[in-house]
Design a protein around this motif. Structure first.
Motif, PDB file in Angstrom:
ATOM      1  N   ARG A  19       0.831  -1.204   0.000  1.00  9.15           N
ATOM      2  CA  ARG A  19       0.000   0.000   0.000  1.00  9.15           C
ATOM      3  C   ARG A  19       0.868   1.258   0.000  1.00  9.15           C
ATOM      4  O   ARG A  19       0.619   2.199  -0.750  1.00  9.15           O
ATOM      5  CB  ARG A  19      -0.923  -0.018   1.225  1.00  9.15           C
ATOM      6  N   GLU A  20       1.905   1.261   0.827  1.00 17.16           N
ATOM      7  CA  GLU A  20       2.767   2.444   0.900  1.00 17.16           C
ATOM      8  C   GLU A  20       3.505   2.675  -0.416  1.00 17.16           C
ATOM      9  O   GLU A  20       3.605   3.807  -0.890  1.00 17.16           O
ATOM     10  CB  GLU A  20       3.747   2.318   2.069  1.00 17.16           C
ATOM     11  N   ALA A  21       4.004   1.598  -1.018  1.00 16.72           N
ATOM     12  CA  ALA A  21       4.700   1.737  -2.302  1.00 16.72           C
ATOM     13  C   ALA A  21       3.735   2.226  -3.375  1.00 16.72           C
ATOM     14  O   ALA A  21       4.081   3.063  -4.208  1.00 16.72           O
ATOM     15  CB  ALA A  21       5.316   0.404  -2.718  1.00 16.72           C
ATOM     16  N   ALA A  22       2.498   1.734  -3.342  1.00 16.28           N
ATOM     17  CA  ALA A  22       1.498   2.157  -4.327  1.00 16.28           C
ATOM     18  C   ALA A  22       1.191   3.640  -4.145  1.00 16.28           C
ATOM     19  O   ALA A  22       1.231   4.417  -5.107  1.00 16.28           O
ATOM     20  CB  ALA A  22       0.226   1.325  -4.186  1.00 16.28           C
ATOM     21  N   LEU A  23       0.922   4.032  -2.911  1.00 18.17           N
ATOM     22  CA  LEU A  23       0.574   5.431  -2.646  1.00 18.17           C
ATOM     23  C   LEU A  23       1.684   6.364  -3.084  1.00 18.17           C
ATOM     24  O   LEU A  23       1.425   7.392  -3.711  1.00 18.17           O
ATOM     25  CB  LEU A  23       0.306   5.631  -1.152  1.00 18.17           C
ATOM     26  N   SER A  24       2.931   6.009  -2.792  1.00 18.06           N
ATOM     27  CA  SER A  24       4.008   6.945  -3.104  1.00 18.06           C
ATOM     28  C   SER A  24       4.287   7.015  -4.601  1.00 18.06           C
ATOM     29  O   SER A  24       5.006   7.899  -5.045  1.00 18.06           O
ATOM     30  CB  SER A  24       5.263   6.631  -2.288  1.00 18.06           C
ATOM     31  N   SER A  25       3.707   6.090  -5.382  1.00 13.18           N
ATOM     32  CA  SER A  25       3.832   6.280  -6.832  1.00 13.18           C
ATOM     33  C   SER A  25       2.475   6.582  -7.470  1.00 13.18           C
ATOM     34  O   SER A  25       2.305   6.393  -8.672  1.00 13.18           O
ATOM     35  CB  SER A  25       4.519   5.073  -7.485  1.00 13.18           C
ATOM     36  N   GLY A  26       1.545   7.008  -6.652  1.00 10.90           N
ATOM     37  CA  GLY A  26       0.255   7.454  -7.180  1.00 10.90           C
ATOM     38  C   GLY A  26      -0.590   6.352  -7.761  1.00 10.90           C
ATOM     39  O   GLY A  26      -1.385   6.566  -8.679  1.00 10.90           O
TER      40      GLY A  26
END
Ligand SMILES: *Cc1c(COP(=O)(O)O)cnc(C)c1O
Length: 248
Positions: A19-26
């Protein structure tokens, strides 16, 4: 700690990283499928993860995978929800052409296709009514010892496989090509990891533009490079050690 608690905590931890990796790449976290790479893991442990909510399992070795599927279906889950949830099995190992019949029988996804002949055999041998889902394995680092197609040949192979699969009439579900898979070499930095995964992302775009394909899946990212893979568009990450723990 019980197996159940262990599985729940480990699964949540990986889901948080995704989730964090997804959020930080939009990106949306639900655009990334977690595949538990369960080679050399005890079936009881794997069953605890399935009960905790893991829906996709990857296996490298055919006989081990078949045995594990049987073991898992014999383990009675504690709750009804996980008893009715269906597990999707992914074959993520090297494919020998004399094993395509069993692979087609036991797996919904095959990640390591690197020849037209393998794709055709999987389609012809699929005993189920749904198409078996295929990914072409890329050899992104030009490693002699590894399987997969070199980047320069990938788009054309994708086109050949897609044409062949759509032009052959199978009595059953046949097969469909969905995208690419990669197992890059370990890199020293996230920047280098990203540069390698970007090649896979670009190849997907090139294949679609040049040949009018509709490939959408990128299977890339393992315990050590999950964030970089997601930043470059992974739609499936294959996690072993950081999910289940060390292999036996
Ligand atoms: C073992 C394996 C994984 C998982 O590797 P970890 O580093 O344990 O997360 C992913 N993909 C393939 C093809 C594997 O063989």
């Amino acid at each position: 700690m019980s197996q159940q608690q262990y599985a729940l905590e480990k699964l949540q931890k990986i889901q948080t990283r995704i989730r964090e990796a997804a959020l930080s790449s939009g990106r949306r976290a639900d655009s990334i499928r977690l595949v538990g790479a369960c080679k050399k893991q005890n079936p009881q442990r794997v069953a605890a993860f399935v009960e905790a909510g893991l829906t996709d399992l990857g296996e490298n070795y055919l006989q081990e995978g078949i045995a594990k599927q049987a073991a898992l279906s014999a383990i009675r889950p504690h709750d009804q929800a996980s008893a009715t949830r269906k597990t999707s099995w992914h074959f993520i190992g090297q494919i020998q052409s004399n094993k395509t019949k069993l692979i087609a029988q036991y797996f919904s996804w095959v990640h390591g296709v690197d020849r037209l002949k393998i794709a055709a055999r999987l389609a012809a041998h699929n005993p189920h009514s749904h198409p078996i889902k295929l990914l072409i394995q890329l050899n992104l680092d030009h490693e002699e010892s590894k399987g997969g197609v070199l980047p320069a040949a990938a788009a054309e192979l994708a086109d050949q496989i897609s044409q062949q699969l759509s032009s052959t009439d199978n009595e059953t579900g046949g097969a469909q090509l969905h995208g690419f898979m990669a197992i890059p070499m370990a890199k020293d930095s996230e920047r280098e990891q990203c540069a390698t995964f970007a090649i896979a992302r670009e190849l997907l775009e090139t294949s679609n533009q040049r040949y009018g394909l509709q490939l959408s899946e990128l299977s890339m990212g393992m315990s050590g490079d999950l964030a970089a893979a997601i930043a470059e568009g992974a739609t499936m990450v294959r996690i072993g050690t950081d999910l289940f723990g060390a292999r036996t």
